[in-house]
Design a protein around this motif. Structure first.
Motif, PDB file in Angstrom:
ATOM      1  N   MET A   1     -21.272  43.240   2.342  1.00  0.00           N
ATOM      2  CA  MET A   1     -22.078  43.914   3.360  1.00  0.00           C
ATOM      3  C   MET A   1     -21.545  45.306   3.655  1.00  0.00           C
ATOM      4  SD  MET A   1     -22.815  40.814   6.047  1.00  0.00           S
ATOM      5  CE  MET A   1     -23.769  41.836   7.156  1.00  0.00           C
ATOM      6  N   SER A   2     -20.223  45.462   3.598  1.00  0.00           N
ATOM      7  CA  SER A   2     -19.631  46.754   3.928  1.00  0.00           C
ATOM      8  C   SER A   2     -20.059  47.824   2.927  1.00  0.00           C
ATOM      9  CB  SER A   2     -18.107  46.656   3.960  1.00  0.00           C
ATOM     10  OG  SER A   2     -17.602  46.268   2.692  1.00  0.00           O
ATOM     11  N   ARG A   3     -20.402  47.423   1.694  1.00  0.00           N
ATOM     12  CA  ARG A   3     -20.815  48.391   0.686  1.00  0.00           C
ATOM     13  C   ARG A   3     -22.163  49.026   1.026  1.00  0.00           C
ATOM     14  NH1 ARG A   3     -20.190  44.578  -4.577  1.00  0.00           N
ATOM     15  NH2 ARG A   3     -18.382  43.411  -3.844  1.00  0.00           N
ATOM     16  N   LEU A   4     -22.960  48.343   1.840  1.00  0.00           N
ATOM     17  CA  LEU A   4     -24.296  48.828   2.156  1.00  0.00           C
ATOM     18  C   LEU A   4     -24.468  49.152   3.634  1.00  0.00           C
ATOM     19  CD1 LEU A   4     -26.535  46.441   0.000  1.00  0.00           C
ATOM     20  CD2 LEU A   4     -25.479  48.594  -0.633  1.00  0.00           C
ATOM     21  N   LYS A   5     -23.380  49.247   4.357  1.00  0.00           N
ATOM     22  CA  LYS A   5     -23.470  49.479   5.799  1.00  0.00           C
ATOM     23  C   LYS A   5     -24.142  50.802   6.125  1.00  0.00           C
ATOM     24  CE  LYS A   5     -20.794  48.986  10.059  1.00  0.00           C
ATOM     25  NZ  LYS A   5     -21.611  47.861  10.529  1.00  0.00           N
ATOM     26  N   HIS A   6     -24.032  51.780   5.229  1.00  0.00           N
ATOM     27  CA  HIS A   6     -24.664  53.082   5.472  1.00  0.00           C
ATOM     28  C   HIS A   6     -26.175  52.957   5.619  1.00  0.00           C
ATOM     29  CE1 HIS A   6     -24.470  52.363   1.095  1.00  0.00           C
ATOM     30  NE2 HIS A   6     -25.671  52.928   1.063  1.00  0.00           N
ATOM     31  N   ARG A   7     -26.773  51.951   4.951  1.00  0.00           N
ATOM     32  CA  ARG A   7     -28.225  51.809   4.981  1.00  0.00           C
ATOM     33  C   ARG A   7     -28.724  51.319   6.336  1.00  0.00           C
ATOM     34  NH1 ARG A   7     -30.806  52.001   0.052  1.00  0.00           N
ATOM     35  NH2 ARG A   7     -32.587  50.905   0.946  1.00  0.00           N
ATOM     36  N   GLY A   8     -27.913  50.514   7.008  1.00  0.00           N
ATOM     37  CA  GLY A   8     -28.334  49.957   8.283  1.00  0.00           C
ATOM     38  C   GLY A   8     -27.176  49.866   9.257  1.00  0.00           C
ATOM     39  N   PRO A   9     -26.866  50.959   9.947  1.00  0.00           N
ATOM     40  CA  PRO A   9     -25.699  50.981  10.836  1.00  0.00           C
ATOM     41  C   PRO A   9     -25.927  50.322  12.193  1.00  0.00           C
ATOM     42  CG  PRO A   9     -26.785  53.109  10.866  1.00  0.00           C
ATOM     43  CD  PRO A   9     -27.525  52.272   9.863  1.00  0.00           C
ATOM     44  N   ASP A  10     -27.174  49.856  12.471  1.00  0.00           N
ATOM     45  CA  ASP A  10     -27.490  49.370  13.818  1.00  0.00           C
ATOM     46  C   ASP A  10     -27.148  47.901  14.050  1.00  0.00           C
ATOM     47  OD1 ASP A  10     -28.506  51.889  14.380  1.00  0.00           O
ATOM     48  OD2 ASP A  10     -30.530  51.368  13.727  1.00  0.00           O
ATOM     49  N   TRP A  11     -27.061  47.117  12.970  1.00  0.00           N
ATOM     50  CA  TRP A  11     -26.835  45.684  13.143  1.00  0.00           C
ATOM     51  C   TRP A  11     -26.436  45.055  11.812  1.00  0.00           C
ATOM     52  CZ3 TRP A  11     -26.294  41.893  16.679  1.00  0.00           C
ATOM     53  CH2 TRP A  11     -26.492  40.559  16.279  1.00  0.00           C
ATOM     54  N   SER A  12     -25.513  44.100  11.866  1.00  0.00           N
ATOM     55  CA  SER A  12     -25.140  43.330  10.681  1.00  0.00           C
ATOM     56  C   SER A  12     -25.507  41.873  10.918  1.00  0.00           C
ATOM     57  CB  SER A  12     -23.631  43.436  10.405  1.00  0.00           C
ATOM     58  OG  SER A  12     -23.276  44.772  10.127  1.00  0.00           O
ATOM     59  N   GLY A  13     -26.279  41.304  10.003  1.00  0.00           N
ATOM     60  CA  GLY A  13     -26.702  39.912  10.138  1.00  0.00           C
ATOM     61  C   GLY A  13     -26.247  39.084   8.949  1.00  0.00           C
ATOM     62  N   LEU A  14     -25.828  37.841   9.208  1.00  0.00           N
ATOM     63  CA  LEU A  14     -25.383  36.935   8.147  1.00  0.00           C
ATOM     64  C   LEU A  14     -25.921  35.542   8.417  1.00  0.00           C
ATOM     65  CD1 LEU A  14     -23.630  36.169   5.675  1.00  0.00           C
ATOM     66  CD2 LEU A  14     -21.707  35.873   7.265  1.00  0.00           C
ATOM     67  N   TYR A  15     -26.496  34.920   7.405  1.00  0.00           N
ATOM     68  CA  TYR A  15     -27.040  33.566   7.547  1.00  0.00           C
ATOM     69  C   TYR A  15     -26.631  32.745   6.331  1.00  0.00           C
ATOM     70  CZ  TYR A  15     -30.362  29.706   7.840  1.00  0.00           C
ATOM     71  OH  TYR A  15     -30.930  28.444   7.903  1.00  0.00           O
ATOM     72  N   GLN A  16     -26.228  31.501   6.577  1.00  0.00           N
ATOM     73  CA  GLN A  16     -25.855  30.609   5.489  1.00  0.00           C
ATOM     74  C   GLN A  16     -26.587  29.283   5.636  1.00  0.00           C
ATOM     75  OE1 GLN A  16     -21.717  29.462   5.320  1.00  0.00           O
ATOM     76  NE2 GLN A  16     -22.035  28.048   3.609  1.00  0.00           N
ATOM     77  N   HIS A  17     -27.126  28.789   4.549  1.00  0.00           N
ATOM     78  CA  HIS A  17     -27.690  27.439   4.490  1.00  0.00           C
ATOM     79  C   HIS A  17     -27.253  26.831   3.166  1.00  0.00           C
ATOM     80  CE1 HIS A  17     -30.407  24.082   5.178  1.00  0.00           C
ATOM     81  NE2 HIS A  17     -30.796  24.206   3.908  1.00  0.00           N
ATOM     82  N   GLU A  18     -26.351  25.839   3.263  1.00  0.00           N
ATOM     83  CA  GLU A  18     -25.763  25.217   2.082  1.00  0.00           C
ATOM     84  C   GLU A  18     -25.159  26.312   1.193  1.00  0.00           C
ATOM     85  OE1 GLU A  18     -28.572  22.509   0.352  1.00  0.00           O
ATOM     86  OE2 GLU A  18     -28.810  21.366   2.217  1.00  0.00           O
ATOM     87  N   ASP A  19     -25.644  26.452  -0.049  1.00  0.00           N
ATOM     88  CA  ASP A  19     -25.034  27.465  -0.917  1.00  0.00           C
ATOM     89  C   ASP A  19     -25.859  28.750  -0.997  1.00  0.00           C
ATOM     90  OD1 ASP A  19     -27.149  26.449  -2.329  1.00  0.00           O
ATOM     91  OD2 ASP A  19     -26.086  26.263  -4.235  1.00  0.00           O
ATOM     92  N   CYS A  20     -26.707  28.968   0.000  1.00  0.00           N
ATOM     93  CA  CYS A  20     -27.505  30.193   0.058  1.00  0.00           C
ATOM     94  C   CYS A  20     -27.020  31.085   1.195  1.00  0.00           C
ATOM     95  CB  CYS A  20     -28.984  29.857   0.279  1.00  0.00           C
ATOM     96  SG  CYS A  20     -29.732  28.937  -1.066  1.00  0.00           S
ATOM     97  N   TYR A  21     -26.865  32.372   0.907  1.00  0.00           N
ATOM     98  CA  TYR A  21     -26.391  33.334   1.895  1.00  0.00           C
ATOM     99  C   TYR A  21     -27.361  34.505   1.970  1.00  0.00           C
ATOM    100  CZ  TYR A  21     -21.922  30.884   1.311  1.00  0.00           C
ATOM    101  OH  TYR A  21     -20.942  29.929   1.248  1.00  0.00           O
ATOM    102  N   LEU A  22     -27.736  34.872   3.172  1.00  0.00           N
ATOM    103  CA  LEU A  22     -28.545  36.069   3.377  1.00  0.00           C
ATOM    104  C   LEU A  22     -27.784  37.014   4.305  1.00  0.00           C
ATOM    105  CD1 LEU A  22     -30.729  33.596   2.972  1.00  0.00           C
ATOM    106  CD2 LEU A  22     -32.353  35.394   3.556  1.00  0.00           C
ATOM    107  N   THR A  23     -27.639  38.252   3.881  1.00  0.00           N
ATOM    108  CA  THR A  23     -26.959  39.250   4.707  1.00  0.00           C
ATOM    109  C   THR A  23     -27.877  40.447   4.896  1.00  0.00           C
ATOM    110  OG1 THR A  23     -25.949  40.462   2.866  1.00  0.00           O
ATOM    111  CG2 THR A  23     -24.761  38.541   3.708  1.00  0.00           C
ATOM    112  N   HIS A  24     -27.668  41.164   5.976  1.00  0.00           N
ATOM    113  CA  HIS A  24     -28.595  42.250   6.306  1.00  0.00           C
ATOM    114  C   HIS A  24     -27.906  43.323   7.125  1.00  0.00           C
ATOM    115  CE1 HIS A  24     -31.871  44.228   8.630  1.00  0.00           C
ATOM    116  NE2 HIS A  24     -32.551  44.053   7.520  1.00  0.00           N
TER     117      HIS A  24
END
Length: 565
Positions: A1-24
């Motif tokens: 996520m830190s590699r793309l923080k420049h794209r969205g500096p307002d909020w960091s989101g992370l979600y995990q369900h079993e072996d699936c991960y979504l970051t934003h």
């Protein structure tokens, strides 16, 4: 996520369900207070991370009366549309977007990218069987065995395990259209495209180079801003932004247009050395070694930083017009309307590798969003249905490049722009910021790349072998940041003259000896054309009837998306 923080500096989101991960990483444009991601449906079984803007979200909400929305975000409709329509809802979205949607009920997921590829997106595969999705290369290149550009207008479904094309308009087949030219219909379609992009809850402005495209965007925005929600929040006076070398063509023309429209104008200057000093950062963020893209991205990158420092988070820009209307100067040599139309189709299909990539990443590098009304789906359908005979450049009739667009906005009663701006010759952005910019880049590259290095270029870089010292210089920097073979394969190659495709180089035999992406390489066309053999400027270029018939034309949010399963 830190590699793309420049794209969205307002909020960091992370979600995990079993072996699936979504970051934003969120750049908050609509509903900044409650639109943080990931987004969910009512029971949180459907999870979405998305980069983009859905301009018709209010209309789509009307189609979902039995759904309760958690936020006012325009992207909140995606999870609910999936519930109602399954994977086939994507074509209902009017906007620019890349998203990953996870259905936790069966651990399936879909990935989709907007029609033209305005937002950037990549897909990769790990040795362990994982699938990765990211808005930028740097989000996955170190973790995947193979990765590639996610194609625009496509959807990936984990259920089928493959891609399918969801966007397939009539022009995509390159069949020659026959609809008569309707200037007022074209005008209405573009005005609608601009108006829908005034949807914002944060301060915004327009990028204004003083050329036809950006000036029309600014003019329409200025006309329709009053009375919008944005005007009530941030004021009805439009802000405009321009960048260039001191005394450049763009700065002069942009100031004139800004004064004419009454915008609050911000003029940013840079020097050739400023640009050269930024080249490594630009290549890291833009993720290409394409010469044209880097030349144009650098001033845009420098300007985006200053715009963001002023507190602006969104800009409207003029990319896409030259592809839709055949505005590049090499179109003067199109042999017939059929070839003219096919070339515009090829150019639109490749935009995600060039101007869309530049506009998205050069701005996102500083947490700024760029919107491009010329690439509106409905507008493209109207413009690409016009019989291309009307788009052909006919000097003997006074029809210069993009004449159909110029004529559509040539209103004597309520002028959109001064005549000489409306009929200003096409300038590529990398030229318009100042001719010495490209000359300076070439000189700098020559200091770092020797003749001996060029002799061995084919052995060092067998794929897309650089043919100039400038291209070799950019390639060295790119390979340092992205050494994987998959990375170099994401960048297009081939011969080009003034931004043409390789196919269009065949239109003029002389062009094969003058292959340079600058518009000034279009010998016999550009007002300041140059011949690399003589290093002189050509003056015998504009047919007399053009000068006679037209007023004197001088001058010429995004998050990182990653899913692992």
């Amino acid at each position: 996520m830190s590699r793309l923080k420049h794209r969205g500096p307002d909020w960091s989101g992370l979600y995990q369900h079993e072996d699936c991960y979504l970051t934003h990483q969120r750049l908050a444009i609509i509903d900044p207070a409650s639109g943080d991601q990931p987004l969910f449906n009512e029971d949180k079984a459907i999870v979405v991370t998305v980069n983009g803007e859905i301009y018709n979200h209010e209309e789509l909400r009307q189609l979902l009366p039995n759904h309760n929305f958690r936020t006012g975000s325009d992207c909140d409709v995606i999870a609910h549309l999936y519930e109602e329509y399954g994977e086939n809802f994507v074509d209902m979205l009017d906007g620019m977007f890349s998203f990953v949607l996870l259905d936790t009920r069966d651990n399936s997921f879909i990935v989709a990218r907007d029609a033209i590829g305005i937002t950037s997106l990549y897909i990769g595969w790990g040795l362990d069987g994982s699938i990765w999705i990211s808005s930028e290369l740097k989000g996955l290149n170190d973790d995947c065995e193979h990765f590639e550009c996610f194609p625009p207008g496509h959807l990936y479904s984990s259920k089928s395990g493959g891609l399918r094309q969801w966007y397939n308009p009539p022009w995509f087949s390159e069949t020659i259209p026959s609809t008569p030219y309707d200037p007022l219909g074209l005008r209405r379609a573009f005005e609608n495209a601009v108006i829908k992009r005034l949807m914002t809850d944060v301060p915004f402005g327009v990028l204004l180079s003083g050329g036809l495209d950006s000036s029309l965007v600014a003019s329409i925005t200025a006309r329709h801003l009053a009375g919008t929600k944005a005007a009530k929040q941030w004021g009805a006076q439009l802000h405009s932004f321009c960048v260039g070398l001191e005394g450049s063509p763009d700065l002069k023309a942009a100031k004139e247009v800004a004064d004419y429209l009454g915008t609050v104008h911000h003029e940013f200057h840079f020097t050739v050395q400023d640009g050269i000093d930024a080249i490594e950062d630009v290549i890291y963020h833009i993720e290409t070694y394409d010469v044209t893209t880097i030349r144009a991205s650098t001033p845009m990158f420098l300007m985006a930083r200053k715009i963001k420092a002023l507190g602006v988070k969104m800009v409207i820009s003029g990319e896409g017009s030259d592809e839709v209307f055949g505005g590049y100067l090499y179109f003067h040599k199109a042999p017939n309307k059929e070839e003219f139309h096919r070339e515009t189709c090829r150019k639109i299909k490749a935009l995600h590798l060039y101007d869309c990539l530049r506009a998205n990443k050069a701005t996102s590098a500083w947490g700024l969003e760029a919107r491009v009304p010329f690439l509106d789906k409905e507008f493209i359908n109207v413009a690409m249905a016009i019989d291309p005979e009307w788009k052909m450049i006919k000097p003997e009739q006074g029809h210069i490049e993009k004449w159909v667009l110029r004529r559509a906005f040539d209103d004597e009663e309520r002028p959109y722009l001064p005549k000489h701006i409306l009929y200003r010759q096409k300038e590529q952005f990398s030229d318009g910021v100042g001719y010495s910019w490209i000359d300076g880049l070439k000189a700098h590259a020559a200091q770092h790349v020797t003749d001996k290095m060029m002799q061995n270029a084919g052995h060092i870089f067998p794929h897309n072998t650089p043919t100039t010292k400038e291209a070799y210089y950019y390639r060295m920097i790119f390979e340092r940041f992205f050494p994987q073979n998959s990375a170099r394969l994401t960048v297009p190659g081939g011969a080009s003259i003034a931004c043409s495709t390789a196919k269009a180089v065949e239109w003029d035999a002389a062009w094969s000896n003058n292959l340079d992406p600058s518009g000034r390489a279009a010998l016999g066309v550009h007002l300041s054309a140059y011949d690399p053999k003589s290093a002189t400027v050509s003056a015998e270029i504009v047919p007399p009837k053009i000068i006679d018939s037209i007023p004197r034309m001088m001058e010429v949010s995004a998050p990182g998306l990653t899913i692992l399963s």
